[in-house]
Design a protein around this motif. Structure first.
Motif, PDB file in Angstrom:
ATOM      1  N   TRP B  23      39.383  44.463  34.067  1.00 27.60           N
ATOM      2  CA  TRP B  23      40.130  43.442  34.695  1.00 27.60           C
ATOM      3  C   TRP B  23      40.018  42.841  36.063  1.00 27.60           C
ATOM      4  O   TRP B  23      39.720  41.519  36.093  1.00 27.60           O
ATOM      5  N   ASP B  24      39.848  43.809  36.840  1.00 23.67           N
ATOM      6  CA  ASP B  24      39.043  43.279  38.412  1.00 23.67           C
ATOM      7  C   ASP B  24      37.873  42.715  38.047  1.00 23.67           C
ATOM      8  O   ASP B  24      37.905  41.668  38.683  1.00 23.67           O
ATOM      9  N   GLY B  25      37.056  43.104  37.274  1.00 24.10           N
ATOM     10  CA  GLY B  25      35.594  42.429  37.017  1.00 24.10           C
ATOM     11  C   GLY B  25      35.830  41.061  36.518  1.00 24.10           C
ATOM     12  O   GLY B  25      35.299  40.015  36.912  1.00 24.10           O
ATOM     13  N   MET B  26      36.630  41.062  35.440  1.00 17.47           N
ATOM     14  CA  MET B  26      36.854  39.506  35.009  1.00 17.47           C
ATOM     15  C   MET B  26      37.543  38.679  35.880  1.00 17.47           C
ATOM     16  O   MET B  26      37.308  37.556  35.981  1.00 17.47           O
ATOM     17  N   VAL B  27      38.590  38.845  36.569  1.00 14.97           N
ATOM     18  CA  VAL B  27      39.220  38.220  37.817  1.00 14.97           C
ATOM     19  C   VAL B  27      38.072  37.627  38.686  1.00 14.97           C
ATOM     20  O   VAL B  27      37.840  36.519  38.929  1.00 14.97           O
ATOM     21  N   ASN B  28      37.368  38.793  39.159  1.00 10.11           N
ATOM     22  CA  ASN B  28      36.140  38.281  40.067  1.00 10.11           C
ATOM     23  C   ASN B  28      35.236  37.065  39.259  1.00 10.11           C
ATOM     24  O   ASN B  28      34.735  36.279  39.920  1.00 10.11           O
ATOM     25  N   THR B  29      34.697  37.393  37.989  1.00  8.35           N
ATOM     26  CA  THR B  29      33.855  36.518  37.427  1.00  8.35           C
ATOM     27  C   THR B  29      34.557  35.230  37.349  1.00  8.35           C
ATOM     28  O   THR B  29      34.017  34.116  37.603  1.00  8.35           O
ATOM     29  N   VAL B  30      35.941  35.088  37.028  1.00  6.05           N
ATOM     30  CA  VAL B  30      36.590  33.888  36.811  1.00  6.05           C
ATOM     31  C   VAL B  30      36.443  32.905  38.073  1.00  6.05           C
ATOM     32  O   VAL B  30      36.209  31.908  38.148  1.00  6.05           O
ATOM     33  N   GLN B  31      36.851  34.112  39.183  1.00  4.54           N
ATOM     34  CA  GLN B  31      37.090  33.123  40.428  1.00  4.54           C
ATOM     35  C   GLN B  31      35.683  32.809  40.952  1.00  4.54           C
ATOM     36  O   GLN B  31      35.545  31.707  41.505  1.00  4.54           O
ATOM     37  N   LEU B  32      34.854  33.401  40.784  1.00  3.29           N
ATOM     38  CA  LEU B  32      33.318  33.001  41.189  1.00  3.29           C
ATOM     39  C   LEU B  32      32.973  32.038  40.428  1.00  3.29           C
ATOM     40  O   LEU B  32      32.395  30.837  41.192  1.00  3.29           O
ATOM     41  N   VAL B  33      33.282  31.841  39.324  1.00  2.59           N
ATOM     42  CA  VAL B  33      32.518  30.734  38.440  1.00  2.59           C
ATOM     43  C   VAL B  33      33.423  29.164  38.832  1.00  2.59           C
ATOM     44  O   VAL B  33      32.908  28.441  38.997  1.00  2.59           O
ATOM     45  N   PHE B  34      34.691  29.796  38.892  1.00  4.98           N
ATOM     46  CA  PHE B  34      35.662  28.482  39.011  1.00  4.98           C
ATOM     47  C   PHE B  34      34.945  28.011  40.544  1.00  4.98           C
ATOM     48  O   PHE B  34      35.067  26.603  40.645  1.00  4.98           O
TER      49      PHE B  34
END
Lengths: 235, 237
Positions: B23-34
């Motif tokens: 979940w932490d990883g997914m949040v980071n991915t989405v944040q970084l991409v956004f």
């Protein structure tokens, strides 16, 4: 040739590996793309669904994740097989199969870009005038002859722009093999940059090699486009 | 719910803490991409306008920038910015170190510059494809260059850019997986951690792949909605 603290020759050797990797992956991707496109255009349901699943899943997942999956998964699988052989033979068969990283890289990239190629070829096959195929049949050609003489040469003309794009992306994707430990030029440059402590000195030549390869490919595809547009008015 | 908890308890790989890690990883991915896409978009608008300029001194530098960033792998760009900055002499003692201490900002800069280059070329294409009649009409109304850009060319160009831009968004999502190579815990990084704990590749990476697939479909869905709304006037009737 650039010396680069003695790392120059080995980094440019890595460039050769990058090119080999890209070209061999392209061959696999090309073949898988043709098979995938034919399956997608098939009248039967099973191949059509299988090809759709292949192109959808592969194009929806990052290349790097697929690379880990195929590479580390393959490593696990190979270990399981050798362990199993060791078990059932009571230690008679004790072999260590060296996992060939280069082959794994080629297969992985080829498999990924096969999905992109399949989409490109599917569109190109649909763009070939149906009357041409009927004419071929009327001449009594077999379906193999129709593919070789009529479908393929005309399909290629429509596929070339997409094919060129795919190739450019594929070429840049080969940089990812450095992450799974293959000694391509990115890996060699990273190692050298870390030990010497001058990152730009090593990364700029590598970037230039990629730019040269990109420019050369553009030129090559222009020649191919002229060749496959023979006989088309206004192309 | 209890059966779900029981299922998680029995599982060796996908324990509760592992799922939190994902979940932490997914949040980071989405944040970084956004954030990268946002930065890229803001940069790309003026660059695309410059790229369509007939003045070579304005046009060529932008062309050079997009050519370099589109012609080299994103991984090289990331390494150059990440290692390039962290290995500069004395940076670790300067005030900048607060920003560059974590890999997050070099990564954001690399991704932002990369997507800006691709987005610039997408916008250039649609700006140049603007119907000549619309521009002539605007001129006939006495609109100047800036007003024409703002009222006529850009609004219609942005709409027509949506299909190509949705591809760029998906490419950025997939490209962001390399953030895990510079110690960022993104979705791929989480899967690599779980792999390193258990040495089985299929379950952790399959799970990450499924999550990426879900994100990809979400993006496609959002852009389909946008297209239906904003490109309705271009649909075949």
């Amino acid at each position: 040739m650039l010396d680069l603290h003695g790392y120059g020759p080995s980094i440019f050797g890595g460039a050769i590996l990058t090119i080999e990797l890209a070209v061999l992956s392209l061959v696999i991707a090309f073949l898988l793309g043709l098979i995938g496109a034919s399956a997608k255009l098939s009248k039967r349901r099973t191949p059509r669904y299988m090809a759709t699943a292949y192109t959808t899943v592969i194009r929806g997942v990052p290349d790097l994740v697929l690379m880990f999956l195929i590479y580390y998964g393959g490593l696990n699988g190979l270990n399981a097989v050798t362990d199993w052989l060791y078990e059932i033979s009571d230690g008679e068969i004790d072999m260590v199969i060296r996992f060939n990283e280069f082959a794994a890289g080629v297969v992985t990239i080829g498999f990924i870009y096969g999905a992109y190629m399949a989409e490109t070829f599917r569109g190109a096959f649909l763009a070939v005038d149906h009357g041409q195929i009927e004419a071929g049949k009327a001449y009594g050609m077999t379906s193999k002859q129709i593919f070789k003489r009529i479908m393929f040469p005309q399909m290629m003309r429509h596929a070339l722009p997409g094919l060129g794009n795919n190739w450019q992306v594929l070429l840049k994707t080969t940089a990812l093999v450095s992450i799974i430990g293959l000694s391509d030029m990115v890996k060699l440059a990273t190692d050298a940059a870390k030990s010497v402590g001058e990152p730009f000195l090593f990364f700029i030549p590598v970037a230039l090699v990629y730019l040269v390869l990109t420019a050369l490919s553009e030129w090559g595809f222009r020649i191919l486009r002229v060749r496959y547009s023979a006989g088309v008015v206004g192309a | 719910m209890e059966t779900l908890i029981a299922l998680i308890d029995q599982n060796e790989i996908f324990t509760f803490s592992a799922l939190v890690h994902y979940w932490d990883g997914m949040v980071n991915t989405v944040q970084l991409v956004f954030l990268s896409l946002l930065a890229g978009l803001i940069l790309a608008v003026p660059l695309a306008i410059m790229r369509t300029s007939k003045n070579p001194f304005i046009n060529y530098p932008v062309w050079f920038y997009t050519y370099i960033f589109r012609g080299t792998p994103l991984l090289i760009q990331l390494y150059m910015i990440y290692y390039g900055v962290t290995l500069i002499d004395g940076i670790q003692d300067s005030v900048w170190w607060v920003i560059f201490e974590h890999a997050y900002y070099p990564c954001l800069i690399a991704f932002g510059l990369n997507t800006a280059a691709y987005t610039t070329e997408i916008f250039r294409g649609v700006i140049e494809a603007t119907d000549q009649g619309e521009i002539e009409a605007a001129k006939a109304y006495g609109m100047g260059w800036a007003k024409r850009m703002r009222r006529i060319i850009l609004p219609s160009a942005f709409r027509r850019a949506i299909p190509a831009y949705s591809n760029e968004v998906i490419f950025m999502l997939h490209g962001s997986a390399i953030a895990s190579t510079v110690t960022i815990l993104d979705l791929t990084g989480a899967a690599r951690d779980i792999y390193a704990q258990h040495y089985t590749a299929f379950p952790p990476f399959m799970f990450a792949a499924a999550l990426y697939l879900a994100l990809t479909f979400t993006i496609i869905l959002i852009f389909k909605q946008l297209e239906n709304r904003l490109l309705a006037h271009l649909q075949p009737r």
